[in-house]
Design an enzyme around this catalytic site. Structure first.
Site, PDB file in Angstrom:
ATOM      1  N   GLY A  44      17.382  34.783  46.006  1.00  0.00           N
ATOM      2  CA  GLY A  44      17.892  34.278  44.723  1.00  0.00           C
ATOM      3  C   GLY A  44      16.859  33.386  44.049  1.00  0.00           C
ATOM      4  O   GLY A  44      17.202  32.441  43.328  1.00  0.00           O
ATOM      5  N   GLN A  84      18.438  29.418  38.785  1.00  0.00           N
ATOM      6  CA  GLN A  84      18.128  28.096  38.242  1.00  0.00           C
ATOM      7  C   GLN A  84      17.489  27.191  39.300  1.00  0.00           C
ATOM      8  O   GLN A  84      16.447  26.592  39.080  1.00  0.00           O
ATOM      9  CB  GLN A  84      19.417  27.458  37.704  1.00  0.00           C
ATOM     10  CG  GLN A  84      19.192  26.148  36.981  1.00  0.00           C
ATOM     11  CD  GLN A  84      20.437  25.287  36.947  1.00  0.00           C
ATOM     12  OE1 GLN A  84      21.415  25.530  37.671  1.00  0.00           O
ATOM     13  NE2 GLN A  84      20.425  24.282  36.090  1.00  0.00           N
ATOM     14  N   LEU A  85      18.122  27.104  40.465  1.00  0.00           N
ATOM     15  CA  LEU A  85      17.574  26.275  41.546  1.00  0.00           C
ATOM     16  C   LEU A  85      16.386  26.975  42.203  1.00  0.00           C
ATOM     17  O   LEU A  85      15.364  26.358  42.505  1.00  0.00           O
ATOM     18  CB  LEU A  85      18.674  25.992  42.586  1.00  0.00           C
ATOM     19  CG  LEU A  85      18.247  25.279  43.867  1.00  0.00           C
ATOM     20  CD1 LEU A  85      17.656  23.902  43.577  1.00  0.00           C
ATOM     21  CD2 LEU A  85      19.443  25.131  44.830  1.00  0.00           C
ATOM     22  N   ASP A 104      17.883  42.692  47.812  1.00  0.00           N
ATOM     23  CA  ASP A 104      19.321  42.508  47.680  1.00  0.00           C
ATOM     24  C   ASP A 104      19.807  42.042  49.051  1.00  0.00           C
ATOM     25  O   ASP A 104      19.702  42.786  50.035  1.00  0.00           O
ATOM     26  CB  ASP A 104      19.963  43.853  47.295  1.00  0.00           C
ATOM     27  CG  ASP A 104      21.478  43.784  47.241  1.00  0.00           C
ATOM     28  OD1 ASP A 104      22.040  42.744  47.647  1.00  0.00           O
ATOM     29  OD2 ASP A 104      22.097  44.771  46.815  1.00  0.00           O
ATOM     30  N   TYR A 123      35.067  30.800  43.851  1.00  0.00           N
ATOM     31  CA  TYR A 123      33.773  30.250  44.273  1.00  0.00           C
ATOM     32  C   TYR A 123      33.972  29.185  45.360  1.00  0.00           C
ATOM     33  O   TYR A 123      33.281  29.188  46.387  1.00  0.00           O
ATOM     34  CB  TYR A 123      33.108  29.645  43.034  1.00  0.00           C
ATOM     35  CG  TYR A 123      31.776  28.997  43.240  1.00  0.00           C
ATOM     36  CD1 TYR A 123      30.665  29.744  43.600  1.00  0.00           C
ATOM     37  CD2 TYR A 123      31.608  27.631  43.021  1.00  0.00           C
ATOM     38  CE1 TYR A 123      29.416  29.141  43.740  1.00  0.00           C
ATOM     39  CE2 TYR A 123      30.374  27.023  43.154  1.00  0.00           C
ATOM     40  CZ  TYR A 123      29.285  27.776  43.518  1.00  0.00           C
ATOM     41  OH  TYR A 123      28.061  27.180  43.648  1.00  0.00           O
ATOM     42  N   LYS A 178      32.696  28.957  49.291  1.00  0.00           N
ATOM     43  CA  LYS A 178      31.867  27.853  49.794  1.00  0.00           C
ATOM     44  C   LYS A 178      32.510  27.191  51.021  1.00  0.00           C
ATOM     45  O   LYS A 178      31.816  26.825  51.966  1.00  0.00           O
ATOM     46  CB  LYS A 178      31.600  26.818  48.691  1.00  0.00           C
ATOM     47  CG  LYS A 178      30.666  27.316  47.601  1.00  0.00           C
ATOM     48  CD  LYS A 178      29.263  27.655  48.128  1.00  0.00           C
ATOM     49  CE  LYS A 178      28.309  28.086  47.041  1.00  0.00           C
ATOM     50  NZ  LYS A 178      27.029  28.608  47.566  1.00  0.00           N
TER      51      LYS A 178
HETATM   52  N1  SER Z   1      27.140  24.358  39.143  1.00  0.00           N
HETATM   53  C1  SER Z   1      28.083  25.093  39.931  1.00  0.00           C
HETATM   54  C2  SER Z   1      29.026  25.820  39.055  1.00  0.00           C
HETATM   55  O1  SER Z   1      29.338  25.330  38.006  1.00  0.00           O
HETATM   56  C3  SER Z   1      28.825  24.178  40.847  1.00  0.00           C
HETATM   57  O2  SER Z   1      28.375  24.366  42.140  1.00  0.00           O
HETATM   58  O3  SER Z   1      29.483  26.859  39.420  1.00  0.00           O
END
Ligand code: SER
Length: 320
Positions: free
Chosen positions: A8, A12-13, A51, A141, A145
């Protein structure tokens, strides 16, 4: 020297972490991978199309480069995950399990995997949410996590995999754009302010969320990964915190420097996601175990972005 793989890496990160690790470890030792074209933010260095759901290809890349450390970042963020829940579960879970299984079988040295403040739900303490608060998320999400954190702890306890994790707040940087998150507004707002466009915010003006400047986020991952294993007492994921603000507060910080900046509020489905998350986070164990300390508050972050983003926009406009 460890050979590092970043999955990935075009995110962004990932973009900024790749560039930072290449500076510290040497470009040839940091292999960026993603399912999209490499972007210039990554800096010079090897890139592989990967992938993470393709286990055979994943193993091939690990073997070809003799990888010993993985930063596994490939995932769907919160807003996208609400829309594509099947894909979110598959990518966020199977991608992580592929990583953990490869680490176990090939006896890799270390794995980094980002968790999120999204592990918390409406029943967690809202202000300064402690490390041990209940993790009952109400988003897809968040569910991925929480499950991911438990897998990390399980693989560490059962198989000795040295996997380390941080519960990131919303990440704000000016180099690479986020995609599909609930905290993305806090990146977009700077771009609109500089383009002298009225900004329509998809959250309410008083929706406080924990946030962090990208330099701090990158530093946190590197610091955690460089800590001696015995210092890492939490093998689910560490709370980390830097700043907390509302859309109204970040807008005020921009307005101090760009007086003509205008914002309006048009909350959408992401408001409900934001409301289910904490306003701010307590990160005492991270501070105690591996000396975590952020460097940027809201004002310093705004100064840095407004100082550096215009040159980047100009460069992009000039590039073919
Ligand atoms: N920045 C992330 C999001 O908004 C939070 O982990 O999904």
């Amino acid at each position: 020297m460890n050979k590092i793989l970043i999955t990935g890496a075009c995110g962004q990160l990932g973009s900024e972490l790749t560039a930072a690790l290449r500076k510290v470890q040497g470009s040839e030792n940091v292999i960026a991978s993603d399912i999209t074209e490499p972007n210039p933010n990554l800096g010079e260095g090897p890139f592989e199309y990967l992938d993470v759901l393709d286990r055979t290809r994943f193993e091939e890349v690990i073997e070809n480069y003799n990888i010993s450390v993985i930063f596994h970042l490939a995932a769907l963020l919160s807003a996208n995950a609400e829309k594509k829940s099947d894909l979110a579960w598959r990518l966020n879970m199977d991608g992580l399990l592929n990583t953990l299984n490869i680490a176990r079988e090939k006896q890799l040295k270390k794995i980094f995997w980002p968790s999120s403040i999204a592990v918390f739900g409406p029943d967690a303490q809202k202000i300064k949410t402690p490390q041990g608060s209940p993790c009952n998320p109400t988003t897809v999400y968040g569910i991925t996590k929480v499950a991911g954190e438990q897998w990390c702890a399980y693989y560490h306890k059962k198989f000795g995999v040295d996997v380390r994790s941080l519960r990131y707040p919303g990440l704000i940087g000016y180099k690479a754009m986020p995609g599909g998150g609930t905290t993305d507004y806090a990146v977009d707002i700077y771009h609109k302010a500089l383009a002298v466009e009225r900004f329509s915010c998809f959250l309410e003006k008083d929706s406080a969320l924990p946030m962090m400047y990208m330099d701090d986020a990158v530093k946190a991952a590197i610091d955690l990964m460089q800590s001696p294993s015995e210092k890492i007492t939490i093998r689910t994921s560490y709370n980390i915190s830097a700043v907390s603000f509302t859309p109204e507060q970040i807008a005020a910080s921009i307005k101090k420097r760009i007086p003509d900046f205008e914002i309006e509020y048009e909350p959408d489905y992401r408001q409900e996601i934001a409301e289910s998350w904490p306003d701010s986070i307590d990160d005492t164990p991270a501070r105690n175990d591996w000396n975590w300390a952020p460097q940027y508050d809201l004002e310093r972050m705004t100064d840095d972005i407004l100082e550096n983003l215009p040159a980047l926009i100009q460069k992009d406009a000039l590039s073919p």
